[in-house]
Design an enzyme around this catalytic site. Structure first.
Site, PDB file in Angstrom:
ATOM      1  N   ALA A 148      35.781  46.047  41.886  1.00 56.12           N
ATOM      2  CA  ALA A 148      34.369  46.120  42.055  1.00 56.12           C
ATOM      3  C   ALA A 148      34.437  45.593  43.640  1.00 56.12           C
ATOM      4  O   ALA A 148      35.097  44.842  43.983  1.00 56.12           O
ATOM      5  CB  ALA A 148      33.764  45.099  41.156  1.00 56.12           C
ATOM      6  N   CYS A 193      37.099  41.936  31.927  1.00 57.53           N
ATOM      7  CA  CYS A 193      36.384  41.169  33.103  1.00 57.53           C
ATOM      8  C   CYS A 193      36.373  39.670  32.781  1.00 57.53           C
ATOM      9  O   CYS A 193      35.948  39.194  31.510  1.00 57.53           O
ATOM     10  CB  CYS A 193      35.077  41.759  33.427  1.00 57.53           C
ATOM     11  SG  CYS A 193      34.147  40.947  34.670  1.00 57.53           S
ATOM     12  N   GLN A 250      35.377  53.704  35.653  1.00 53.22           N
ATOM     13  CA  GLN A 250      35.557  52.633  34.780  1.00 53.22           C
ATOM     14  C   GLN A 250      34.068  52.280  34.439  1.00 53.22           C
ATOM     15  O   GLN A 250      33.247  52.137  35.041  1.00 53.22           O
ATOM     16  CB  GLN A 250      36.229  51.542  35.269  1.00 53.22           C
ATOM     17  CG  GLN A 250      36.425  50.483  34.156  1.00 53.22           C
ATOM     18  CD  GLN A 250      36.866  49.119  34.374  1.00 53.22           C
ATOM     19  OE1 GLN A 250      36.442  48.594  35.403  1.00 53.22           O
ATOM     20  NE2 GLN A 250      37.869  48.638  33.995  1.00 53.22           N
ATOM     21  N   ARG A 290      45.516  43.983  43.396  1.00 60.57           N
ATOM     22  CA  ARG A 290      45.585  43.428  44.793  1.00 60.57           C
ATOM     23  C   ARG A 290      46.599  43.828  45.705  1.00 60.57           C
ATOM     24  O   ARG A 290      46.503  43.560  47.040  1.00 60.57           O
ATOM     25  CB  ARG A 290      45.437  41.849  44.484  1.00 60.57           C
ATOM     26  CG  ARG A 290      44.506  41.145  43.591  1.00 60.57           C
ATOM     27  CD  ARG A 290      44.730  40.310  43.120  1.00 60.57           C
ATOM     28  NE  ARG A 290      45.686  40.164  41.944  1.00 60.57           N
ATOM     29  CZ  ARG A 290      46.244  38.893  41.531  1.00 60.57           C
ATOM     30  NH1 ARG A 290      45.968  37.756  41.971  1.00 60.57           N
ATOM     31  NH2 ARG A 290      47.218  39.085  40.536  1.00 60.57           N
ATOM     32  N   ASN A 333      49.922  45.945  33.833  1.00 57.85           N
ATOM     33  CA  ASN A 333      49.112  45.603  35.119  1.00 57.85           C
ATOM     34  C   ASN A 333      49.401  44.056  35.445  1.00 57.85           C
ATOM     35  O   ASN A 333      49.484  43.164  34.431  1.00 57.85           O
ATOM     36  CB  ASN A 333      47.525  45.881  34.857  1.00 57.85           C
ATOM     37  CG  ASN A 333      46.708  45.513  36.015  1.00 57.85           C
ATOM     38  OD1 ASN A 333      45.870  44.604  35.390  1.00 57.85           O
ATOM     39  ND2 ASN A 333      46.985  45.655  37.164  1.00 57.85           N
ATOM     40  N   GLY A 334      49.321  43.781  36.723  1.00 54.90           N
ATOM     41  CA  GLY A 334      49.505  42.501  37.208  1.00 54.90           C
ATOM     42  C   GLY A 334      50.807  42.041  37.894  1.00 54.90           C
ATOM     43  O   GLY A 334      51.920  42.382  37.320  1.00 54.90           O
TER      44      GLY A 334
HETATM   45  C1  LIG Z   1      38.159  42.098  43.865  1.00 54.28           C
HETATM   46  C2  LIG Z   1      38.582  42.605  42.386  1.00 54.28           C
HETATM   47  C3  LIG Z   1      37.694  43.187  41.566  1.00 54.28           C
HETATM   48  C4  LIG Z   1      38.120  43.794  40.512  1.00 54.28           C
HETATM   49  N1  LIG Z   1      37.207  44.487  39.618  1.00 54.28           N
HETATM   50  C5  LIG Z   1      37.555  44.983  38.454  1.00 54.28           C
HETATM   51  C6  LIG Z   1      36.742  46.000  37.680  1.00 54.28           C
HETATM   52  O1  LIG Z   1      35.822  46.086  38.251  1.00 54.28           O
HETATM   53  N2  LIG Z   1      37.317  46.196  36.621  1.00 54.28           N
HETATM   54  C7  LIG Z   1      38.568  46.022  35.969  1.00 54.28           C
HETATM   55  O2  LIG Z   1      39.089  46.432  34.910  1.00 54.28           O
HETATM   56  N3  LIG Z   1      39.249  45.086  36.879  1.00 54.28           N
HETATM   57  C8  LIG Z   1      38.827  44.809  37.886  1.00 54.28           C
HETATM   58  N4  LIG Z   1      39.631  43.781  38.769  1.00 54.28           N
HETATM   59  C9  LIG Z   1      41.023  43.305  38.163  1.00 54.28           C
HETATM   60  C10 LIG Z   1      42.113  44.301  38.622  1.00 54.28           C
HETATM   61  O3  LIG Z   1      41.629  45.782  38.175  1.00 54.28           O
HETATM   62  C11 LIG Z   1      43.450  44.040  38.142  1.00 54.28           C
HETATM   63  O4  LIG Z   1      43.591  44.091  36.584  1.00 54.28           O
HETATM   64  C12 LIG Z   1      43.942  42.587  38.584  1.00 54.28           C
HETATM   65  O5  LIG Z   1      43.589  42.543  39.750  1.00 54.28           O
HETATM   66  C13 LIG Z   1      45.334  42.198  38.177  1.00 54.28           C
HETATM   67  O6  LIG Z   1      45.990  43.257  38.887  1.00 54.28           O
HETATM   68  P1  LIG Z   1      46.914  43.081  40.190  1.00 54.28           P
HETATM   69  O7  LIG Z   1      47.794  41.721  40.104  1.00 54.28           O
HETATM   70  O8  LIG Z   1      47.701  44.282  40.550  1.00 54.28           O
HETATM   71  O9  LIG Z   1      46.183  42.816  41.197  1.00 54.28           O
HETATM   72  C14 LIG Z   1      39.320  43.346  39.884  1.00 54.28           C
HETATM   73  C15 LIG Z   1      40.120  42.466  40.681  1.00 54.28           C
HETATM   74  C16 LIG Z   1      39.963  42.415  41.957  1.00 54.28           C
HETATM   75  C17 LIG Z   1      40.824  41.359  42.859  1.00 54.28           C
END
Ligand SMILES: Cc1cc2nc3c(=O)[nH]c(=O)nc-3n(C[C@H](O)[C@H](O)[C@H](O)COP(=O)(O)O)c2cc1C
Length: 379
Positions: free
Chosen positions: A25, A108, A77, A236, A211-212
């Site tokens: 988001a 979320c 999404q 991220r 993911n993660g």
């Molecule tokens: C700023 C921000 C906004 C996010 N918005 C959403 C979102 O709208 N929908 C969603 O499913 N996940 C959202 N996430 C989660 C990410 O999609 C992802 O699942 C999470 O950051 C873990 O993955 P990563 O370690 O690669 O960051 C958001 C994460 C961040 C940091």
């Protein structure tokens, strides 16, 4: 070593690299998706929009549903807690927006969302989850558009939901399930549990996207090899580093590429990012949106505090150009940053905020939750 997936198939959609830009988001708008897509193949998901906002033609929601002219594969999404709204919103996305993929947000962790039983709280209600997924799949089927879901491990370690969610997604006809290896209670703290991703791969027949904590291309390869995931979802790690998608595409093609741009090259990407934002949103809003990316682009570089602060207040593209000229173009990439977390991390929550009595029943069929039209916090 197992053979790496070279592409990703989600129902009728095949993506050339098994890499998905995580919906974020406030980040993954049309400009950012284009910037990332210019680096490498993958699936680039639009930031989350609410089903109700779409069905009620809310203006903020409609403004978020903007696609770049080169964006041939439109992926969105949806957030929703009510099968009727989710079904209608899916129909609108397919019929009016020509989307090629719909993902549903069940991950979320934001209290404002879980308090109403949405996001990461919803999979606790297995029956309601099944109803929502079925509504989306049924609405998307005539258009041959694949529906996926994205979720977390569960509410907390004592209330895990991901294995049930995987089974339910499969039974509902979802094309894949993405798992962020954290619970809602963990938010973004600690480490993502890749073993849970492996357990889900064992549990279901549909593709699982892991993911993660993918910070580098090598992490993505490791995740896929350790878990058997069909692909990865990267959030991220690409903040201030859209070129990560180039490295990821190369890595899945069997090459080892670590793009290490000089500050001059980073500056070019910053300029491009700001220009794309301004193209899509107008100069004033585009520059405002760009501000949040400045510290990610400059992470680890020596650029001084005054310059950083000025960049984070930029108002026009001309003003940005003047400030960017102050960066030392020859400064090498700060390699110590490689492999380290970026973006939000935060701390775990003591308690997940849930609707009254939420845990008492695990079905929830027919119990439609109140759904905001303008919920924009994702996660
Ligand atoms: C700023 C921000 C906004 C996010 N918005 C959403 C979102 O709208 N929908 C969603 O499913 N996940 C959202 N996430 C989660 C990410 O999609 C992802 O699942 C999470 O950051 C873990 O993955 P990563 O370690 O690669 O960051 C958001 C994460 C961040 C940091």
């Amino acid at each position: 070593m197992s053979v790496l997936p070279s592409s990703l198939t989600l129902g009728s959609l095949t993506v050339d690299t098994p890499v998905v830009l995580a919906p974020m988001a406030g980040i993954t708008n049309a400009a950012y998706r284009r910037l990332c897509a210019e680096q490498g193949a993958g699936l680039y998901v639009c930031e989350m929009i609410t089903s109700r906002g779409l069905v009620e033609r809310d203006e903020t929601t409609r403004n978020m549903l903007v696609f770049d002219e080169l964006e041939t594969v439109r992926s969105v999404q949806l957030y929703g807690t009510d099968p009727v709204y989710v079904g209608k919103a899916t129909e609108i996305l397919c019929a009016e927006y020509g989307v090629a993929h719909i993902d549903l947000n069940f991950g979320c962790p934001v209290p404002k969302v879980t308090r109403k039983g949405g996001g990461g709280a919803l999979p606790w209600k297995r029956g309601l989850l099944a109803e929502i997924l079925a509504a989306a799949v049924a609405a998307a089927a005539p258009y041959d558009v694949p529906v996926t879901m994205k979720t977390r491990k569960g509410l907390d370690d004592d209330h895990l939901t991901y294995l049930d969610a995987g089974r339910i997604a499969q039974e509902a006809g979802c094309a894949a399930i993405a798992l962020h290896g954290r619970t809602v209670a963990q938010a973004y703290s600690g480490q993502a549990d890749w073993e849970a991703i492996a357990a889900l791969v064992d549990h279901v027949d549909i593709p699982v996207l892991g993911n993660g904590d993918i910070w580098e291309a090598a992490d993505a390869i490791r995740m896929v090899q350790q878990t058997g995931a069909a692909g990865v979802v990267v959030g991220r790690g690409c903040l201030g580093r859209p070129w990560l998608f180039r490295d990821l595409a190369a890595a899945f093609a069997g090459e080892e590429v670590a793009t290490l741009p000089t500050l001059g090259e980073v500056r070019d990407v910053m300029r491009r990012h700001a220009e794309l934002l301004c193209q899509h949103m107008g100069e004033e809003r585009g520059c405002k949106e760009f501000r949040k990316h400045v510290s990610w682009y400059l992470k680890g570089f020596a650029a001084g505090g005054t310059l950083r602060r000025s960049l984070a207040l930029v108002e026009t593209l001309a003003g940005l150009e003047v400030l960017l000229a102050e960066l030392d173009p020859d400064e090498p990439f700060p390699v110590l940053e490689l492999g380290t977390p970026r973006g939000r991390q935060g701390s775990p929550r003591n308690r997940v905020v849930l609707p009254e009595g939420w845990l008492d029943d695990t079905d929830g069929r027919g119990s439609h939750q109140q759904e905001d039209a303008t919920e924009v916090t994702g996660g």
